[in-house]
Design an enzyme around this catalytic site. Structure first.
Site, PDB file in Angstrom:
ATOM      1  N   LEU A   1     -10.713  22.335   7.224  1.00 18.70           N
ATOM      2  CA  LEU A   1      -9.588  22.154   8.133  1.00 18.70           C
ATOM      3  C   LEU A   1      -8.503  23.196   7.874  1.00 18.70           C
ATOM      4  O   LEU A   1      -7.945  23.787   8.797  1.00 18.70           O
ATOM      5  CB  LEU A   1      -9.013  20.744   7.980  1.00 18.70           C
ATOM      6  N   GLU A   2      -8.203  23.447   6.598  1.00 15.79           N
ATOM      7  CA  GLU A   2      -7.169  24.433   6.254  1.00 15.79           C
ATOM      8  C   GLU A   2      -7.587  25.829   6.707  1.00 15.79           C
ATOM      9  O   GLU A   2      -6.780  26.601   7.250  1.00 15.79           O
ATOM     10  CB  GLU A   2      -6.935  24.403   4.731  1.00 15.79           C
TER      11      GLU A   2
END
Length: 573
Positions: free
Chosen positions: A490-491
Site C-alpha cells: 500500500l505504501e
C-alpha cells in the site's frame, strides 16, 4: 460576304483583355459555346454597406466599344450573379419594386448597396451566333466599429515629398452625380474631422491643399460625400493613404562599402571571401535604384559561375530613402582571385557612381590558434572531470546557497516517510541509523508509521494520510520487503501513484539488501526502471561524508537552515 461586326470584336478581344483566365479553350466553352473570360480582378469593386455603388461591364470599358453600337448589332447585354459562398448562377432581377438595383446601359447601380449583394457579377453579351461573358467580384463591407472606414477596404495611395505642396482630391466620385449638383463633402484624417483651413493646409470642396507637407500629415484622408438625387439620399466614402517621402533630391547614390578610403578586405586562401556593396539612395521621385558588382569590368548576374554567389537585401526608411546591400561571395578563394578587379556600381536618375574593393591575404597564426584550442580543450575536459567526480558536492553547495525550502510553500507536515519491511533487523536500521541521521544530522522531520501512528486507527487511512502529508517517501528495498503483507505494498503504490499523477511526493529507492526479482511487484518494477536506486554499503557508509549519505541528502528536500555536520563520526558500532 458581309461579316458581322462582332465577329471582329470577339476574335480580337483576347489581345485586349487581361482577365484571370488566359485564353478561351475547349475547357472554357460553355454548353452553349459562350466564350468565358473568367474573373476580371482588375475591375473588382468594394462598396460600403448602405452607400451608392456602380458596377461597369468590362466588355465595353476595356474593349472600347460603346453600348449603343452593340445593341444596334443585334447583341443583348444580360446580367447574372453568384451569391457569396454559393455556386448557383442566378439572373439579376432589375424589376424589384424598391428599385434598389438598377441597370443603366452597361452599368449596374446599387442605391444603396447591402451586405447580401456581395458575390460574383457576370455580364454576358450575346446573340444567336456569338456569346462572350466575364465576371467581376463585388464586396460590400461594413465599417469598423467606431470608425469611418473598414480595415478590409483597399485605399488609394499617394506620395507627397516633405516640405512641398500637395493637392489631394476626393477620388472616384466622377459620374455618380451631375456636374450641376453641389454635394456636401466632409473631410477626415484618420477618422478625425479636419478644419476647413489652417496655416499649412486648406479644405476646398472635394480636395485638400497641403501647402507645406510635414511628417505628421501622413495618414488616411477620408472624404464622405452626401447628396440627394431623384428624391434619394446617397452617400459615398473614399479614402486615400498619404505617405510622406523625402524632399526632392538631385543627388547621386552614395556607396558606403567599399568606401572611398580604399578599405582593405582581408581574405584567406581556400575560404569563402565576402565583399559587401552597401549603397544609400536618397529619395528621388520615379527614379530607379540599381546596384551591382563587376569583376574585371563584367557585370555579375546571379549564377554567373558556381564560385560567385550573390545575395541582396533592401531597406526603406520612413521618408522612402533606400539602402541596398549586395553581398558577393567568392567560394574557395585562390591567389588567382587576388588579380581581379572587384567594383561596386550604383545609379539613379541623377547618375552613376562606383567604388573598388581591395583584397589582401589574411595572416593566420597557426601556433597561437593551436595553443588557444589546446588550453580551451584542457579547461573543458578538466571541468567535465571535476563535475563527474564532485557533482554531488556541487549540487549540495548550490542547494545550500540558492535552494528553496519546500516547507515554506507546500504546507506539508513531514519531510520524509520511511517504508520498510517490519522485521527486527530492518527496523533497527531504520530507527537507529537512517532515522538518527535524517533527524539529528540533516534536520529532517521523519514519519515512521509504527512510531507516529495513534492506537485504534485504521491502518489504510492513516498510512495514506501520512504519505499525503510527506514530501518524500523512502522505500527500503530488501527481499523481506517483497515478502511482507499489504501495508508495504500500500505504501509503495500510494507513493508511486502520487508521484506519477500529482507530483506532490517523490519516491526515493534505497537498496538495503540486493533484490533479485523486482518484477514480482508491478509498481516496484516501474519504479526501478524510472528512478535511481541508492545502495546501502554497510561499513563503507558509516561516514557522513560518504557517497551514500550525499545521495540521500540530494534526494531529500532542501533545508537551508540545517546542514549535515562535517564530522567523521561512526554510525555503526
Amino acid at each position: 460576304m458581309v461579316l458581322n461586326p462582332w465577329l471582329f470584336i470577339l476574335c480580337n478581344t483576347a489581345a485586349i483583355f487581361s482577365f484571370s483566365g488566359t485564353s478561351p479553350s475547349s475547357e472554357n466553352h460553355q454548353s452553349d459555346s459562350c466564350y468565358d473570360w473568367g474573373v476580371y480582378d482588375a475591375k473588382s469593386l468594394q462598396i460600403y454597406d448602405g452607400e451608392l455603388g456602380k458596377l461597369t461591364c468590362p466588355l465595353f470599358s476595356e474593349a472600347r466599344y460603346n453600348y449603343s453600337t452593340s445593341l444596334a448589332s443585334g447583341l443583348s447585354l444580360l446580367w447574372y450573379w453568384i451569391r457569396q459562398g454559393q455556386d448557383l448562377e442566378e439572373p439579376i432581377d432589375f424589376r424589384l419594386p424598391d428599385n434598389r438595383i438598377l441597370k443603366e446601359r452597361d452599368v449596374v447601380w446599387f442605391q444603396p448597396s447591402a451586405v447580401n449583394d456581395s458575390g460574383l457579377y457576370i455580364c454576358m453579351l450575346r446573340n444567336s451566333t456569338f456569346c462572350q461573358r466575364v465576371a467581376v467580384p463585388l464586396s460590400v463591407l461594413q465599417k469598423d466599429p467606431s470608425s469611418c472606414v473598414s480595415s478590409k477596404m483597399k485605399h488609394n495611395k499617394m506620395m507627397i515629398p516633405l516640405e512641398t505642396k500637395g493637392d489631394l482630391h476626393c477620388p472616384d466620385i466622377e459620374g455618380y452625380y451631375p456636374p450641376s449638383l453641389q454635394p456636401s463633402i466632409r473631410w477626415y484624417k484618420d477618422c478625425q474631422p479636419l478644419k476647413d483651413k489652417s496655416f499649412e493646409k486648406e479644405v476646398i470642396g472635394d480636395r485638400i491643399v497641403i501647402y507645406i507637407m510635414r511628417k505628421d500629415y501622413a495618414g488616411n484622408y477620408t472624404c464622405i460625400v452626401n447628396y440627394t438625387l431623384h428624391n434619394r439620399s446617397h452617400v459615398l466614402t473614399r479614402t486615400t493613404t498619404v505617405r510622406v517621402v523625402g524632399m526632392p533630391s538631385k543627388r547621386k547614390p552614395v556607396i558606403h562599402h567599399p568606401n572611398k578610403d580604399q578599405e582593405v578586405v582581408k581574405v584567406s586562401l581556400g575560404d569563402t571571401a565576402e565583399l559587401l556593396c552597401h549603397v544609400y539612395f536618397p529619395f528621388l521621385m520615379n527614379s530607379p535604384t540599381e546596384a551591382w558588382w563587376t569583376v574585371d569590368g563584367k557585370k555579375l548576374e546571379p549564377f554567373t559561375t558556381e564560385r560567385y554567389q550573390l545575395s541582396s537585401s533592401f531597406e526603406s526608411t520612413e521618408l522612402d530613402d533606400r539602402t541596398i546591400k549586395i553581398l558577393l561571395k567568392i567560394m574557395h578563394f585562390t591567389e588567382e582571385d587576388l588579380k581581379h578587379n572587384y567594383v561596386c556600381f550604383a545609379k539613379n536618375n541623377e547618375g552613376e557612381v562606383s567604388s573598388q574593393a581591395f583584397l589582401k591575404l589574411r595572416v593566420t597564426y597557426t601556433m597561437e590558434l593551436a595553443c588557444g584550442l589546446g588550453i580551451t580543450l584542457f579547461i573543458v575536459v578538466s571541468l567535465v572531470i571535476v563535475y563527474h567526480v564532485y557533482w554531488l558536492e556541487l549540487v549540495l553547495l548550490y542547494r545550500a546557497n540558492f535552494g528553496t525550502d519546500e516547507a515554506n510553500t507546500d504546507g506539508k507536515e513531514y519531510d520524509v516517510y520511511i517504508s520498510y519491511a517490519r522485521n527486527a533487523e530492518e527496523e533497527e536500521f531504520v530507527l537507529l541509523t537512517l532515522r538518527a541521521v535524517l533527524e539529528n544530522e540533516f534536520g529532517y522531520k521523519v514519519c515512521i508509521f509504527d512510531r507516529d501512528s495513534l492506537p485504534g486507527g485504521t491502518i489504510t487511512d492513516e498510512t495514506l494520510n501520512f504519505i499525503k502529508k510527506s514530501r518524500r517517501i523512502i522505500v527500503l528495498l530488501s527481499p523481506n520487503y517483497l515478502l511482507q503483507g499489504t501495508q508495504e505494498l500500500l505504501e509503495l503504490k500510494a507513493g508511486i501513484s502520487n508521484m506519477a499523477l500529482t507530483g506532490s511526493i517523490r519516491v526515493v529507492l534505497v537498496q538495503y539488501k540486493a533484490v533479485k526479482n523486482t518484477s514480482a511487484v508491478k509498481e516496484l518494477k516501474r519504479a526501478c526502471s524510472a528512478l535511481t536506486v541508492i545502495k546501502w554499503r554497510g561499513e563503507k557508509a558509516s561516514d557522513l561524508n560518504c557517497k551514500f549519505w550525499k545521495q540521500i541528502h540530494v534526494a531529500l528536500p532542501v533545508k537551508r537552515d540545517l546542514r549535515p555536520k562535517a564530522s567523521c563520526e561512526k554510525l555503526l558500532s
